[in-house]
Motif scaffolding. Sequence first.
Motif, mmCIF file in Angstrom:
data_model
loop_
_atom_site.group_PDB
_atom_site.id
_atom_site.type_symbol
_atom_site.label_atom_id
_atom_site.label_comp_id
_atom_site.label_asym_id
_atom_site.label_seq_id
_atom_site.Cartn_x
_atom_site.Cartn_y
_atom_site.Cartn_z
ATOM 1 N N ARG A 1 18.313 7.886 17.096
ATOM 2 C CA ARG A 1 19.462 7.244 17.739
ATOM 3 C C ARG A 1 18.993 6.242 18.792
ATOM 4 N N ALA A 2 18.011 6.660 19.620
ATOM 5 C CA ALA A 2 17.515 5.782 20.689
ATOM 6 C C ALA A 2 16.862 4.528 20.108
ATOM 7 N N GLU A 3 16.104 4.694 19.020
ATOM 8 C CA GLU A 3 15.410 3.552 18.420
ATOM 9 C C GLU A 3 16.420 2.580 17.779
ATOM 10 N N VAL A 4 17.425 3.106 17.117
ATOM 11 C CA VAL A 4 18.458 2.246 16.523
ATOM 12 C C VAL A 4 19.172 1.464 17.627
ATOM 13 N N LEU A 5 19.505 2.155 18.719
ATOM 14 C CA LEU A 5 20.176 1.518 19.845
ATOM 15 C C LEU A 5 19.270 0.444 20.462
ATOM 16 N N ARG A 6 17.956 0.727 20.548
ATOM 17 C CA ARG A 6 17.016 -0.252 21.109
ATOM 18 C C ARG A 6 17.022 -1.523 20.262
ATOM 19 N N ARG A 7 16.994 -1.364 18.938
ATOM 20 C CA ARG A 7 16.979 -2.537 18.058
ATOM 21 C C ARG A 7 18.265 -3.350 18.191
ATOM 22 N N ILE A 8 19.386 -2.648 18.380
ATOM 23 C CA ILE A 8 20.659 -3.363 18.530
ATOM 24 C C ILE A 8 20.674 -4.119 19.853
ATOM 25 N N ARG A 9 20.211 -3.441 20.922
ATOM 26 C CA ARG A 9 20.189 -4.093 22.237
ATOM 27 C C ARG A 9 19.228 -5.267 22.257
ATOM 28 N N ALA A 10 18.098 -5.148 21.513
ATOM 29 C CA ALA A 10 17.107 -6.227 21.473
ATOM 30 C C ALA A 10 17.564 -7.358 20.547
ATOM 31 N N HIS A 11 18.734 -7.183 19.919
ATOM 32 C CA HIS A 11 19.264 -8.146 18.950
ATOM 33 C C HIS A 11 18.380 -8.283 17.727
ATOM 34 N N ASP A 12 17.508 -7.285 17.434
ATOM 35 C CA ASP A 12 16.847 -7.260 16.123
ATOM 36 C C ASP A 12 17.933 -7.118 15.052
ATOM 37 N N TRP A 13 18.892 -6.259 15.370
ATOM 38 C CA TRP A 13 20.084 -6.140 14.523
ATOM 39 C C TRP A 13 21.256 -6.632 15.357
ATOM 40 N N ARG A 14 21.981 -7.630 14.881
ATOM 41 C CA ARG A 14 23.048 -8.254 15.671
ATOM 42 C C ARG A 14 24.420 -7.749 15.237
ATOM 43 N N THR B 1 19.372 0.982 4.693
ATOM 44 C CA THR B 1 19.977 2.230 4.217
ATOM 45 C C THR B 1 19.318 3.435 4.890
ATOM 46 N N GLU B 2 20.007 4.572 4.805
ATOM 47 C CA GLU B 2 19.440 5.812 5.348
ATOM 48 C C GLU B 2 18.097 6.123 4.698
ATOM 49 N N GLU B 3 17.995 5.902 3.391
ATOM 50 C CA GLU B 3 16.729 6.171 2.696
ATOM 51 C C GLU B 3 15.617 5.317 3.283
ATOM 52 N N ALA B 4 15.890 4.012 3.460
ATOM 53 C CA ALA B 4 14.863 3.100 3.971
ATOM 54 C C ALA B 4 14.448 3.492 5.385
ATOM 55 N N LEU B 5 15.428 3.872 6.207
ATOM 56 C CA LEU B 5 15.103 4.249 7.588
ATOM 57 C C LEU B 5 14.330 5.568 7.625
ATOM 58 N N ALA B 6 14.704 6.509 6.757
ATOM 59 C CA ALA B 6 13.997 7.793 6.705
ATOM 60 C C ALA B 6 12.535 7.555 6.341
#
Lengths: 227, 227
Positions: free
Chosen positions: B9-22, B29-34
């Motif tokens: 959760r923290a890493e996903v939030l970090r990427r969103i805050r860093a605008h890696d994901w906008r 997908t969940e599979e790719a992230l796993a």
Amino acid sequence: MLAGWEDIRAEVLRRIRAHDWRPGDTIPTEEALALEFGVARATVNRALRELAEEGVLERRRKAGTRVALHPVRRATLDIPLTRLEIEGRGQAYSYRLLSEEMASPPPAVAARLGLPQGAQMLHLVCLHLADDRPAVLEDRWLNPETLKVQPDFHLVSANEWLLANVPYTTGDISLSAANATADEARLLDLPPGSALFIIDRTTWDRDHPVTCVRLAHVPGFRMRTTV
Amino acid sequence: MLAGWEDIRAEVLRRIRAHDWRPGDTIPTEEALALEFGVARATVNRALRELAEEGVLERRRKAGTRVALHPVRRATLDIPLTRLEIEGRGQAYSYRLLSEEMASPPPAVAARLGLPQGAQMLHLVCLHLADDRPAVLEDRWLNPETLKVQPDFHLVSANEWLLANVPYTTGDISLSAANATADEARLLDLPPGSALFIIDRTTWDRDHPVTCVRLAHVPGFRMRTTV
């Protein structure tokens, strides 16, 4: 057949309501419930976790799970962008910047943001309108270090700009009621002393203070939720 | 090492805050992230579900998960028993029943409870005090069918009695501000027109209407939460 965690949640709640399990009682273990219901332990775990988050159960490490003695009911509150809140009521939204200046915030604001007294911040006062009538008076202090570019706050509200540029902050929210001051009454086109619904928010981006805002809502405003 | 769902959760939030994901971006997908994080898919699922419940992500069946365009921030609000709320502030709690009678509720109350107009309900007005000063004025309509025994509401508040006897109800809550009427001001020992923080609650026990209550809080009352 009890299949999903929602079914387990409903059955646990039914037993609590029927007083099969009374406030303060320790309920059977996850293993015992999984066996009784014929489901995976993870399914029971999910159901009990949800009920604990809702304040119905108390989970105690090693001591097991019990029915809450004094259930604190937990409600979920949506905190929408002011524009979306107004548009959601089917009204036309508009916005007016009333003032913008660098200044020292009141000590209480500096303290809430963890800034030294005398630190200069951007002070914005603006009005959100619904169908051209004042709906929300926004009084905001903004940490200038947050602003890598200087937006034109005549064109975009700080509310919208922050959401697009410094999203996913953390913060404290406090809800209260206050009588409108003479200034607030004039700006909101209300009789002096009108009861305003106040949302105070203090926001951080990780460890950096971002903003401290007071949103004063005219009478008629309601926040709704369910338990 | 990324181990638990909180880390994901923290890493996903970090990427969103860093605008890696906008905002608006579809995330992997969940599979790719796993695979990327070296954890079970269930762990990724739990993390994404939490972020969706917080309003940060939007999960769309078949279309995948995307970063919310207009995140509605969701806050959790504790709705405690009035006595516990007052005691929690370190003040002594007391309670006074002001009136108790059978009567027809106003049409709005009957409508909210789904009862026919003219139905008789128990009308209770009582005062909750903190350190002997009025703190909350409670105006309650109670479905008499809820009362299998008739409690003595001089001794126990309906608030406490319902929690012990009809717990785990569901209901609607509405928060607003209102100027104190002359009566309210007199009972709460306030200047007329004082801004009151109002909690309106309508409660059902499964399909049965239980109660409709208006809790008027004196100035200084705050509900606090975090996002």
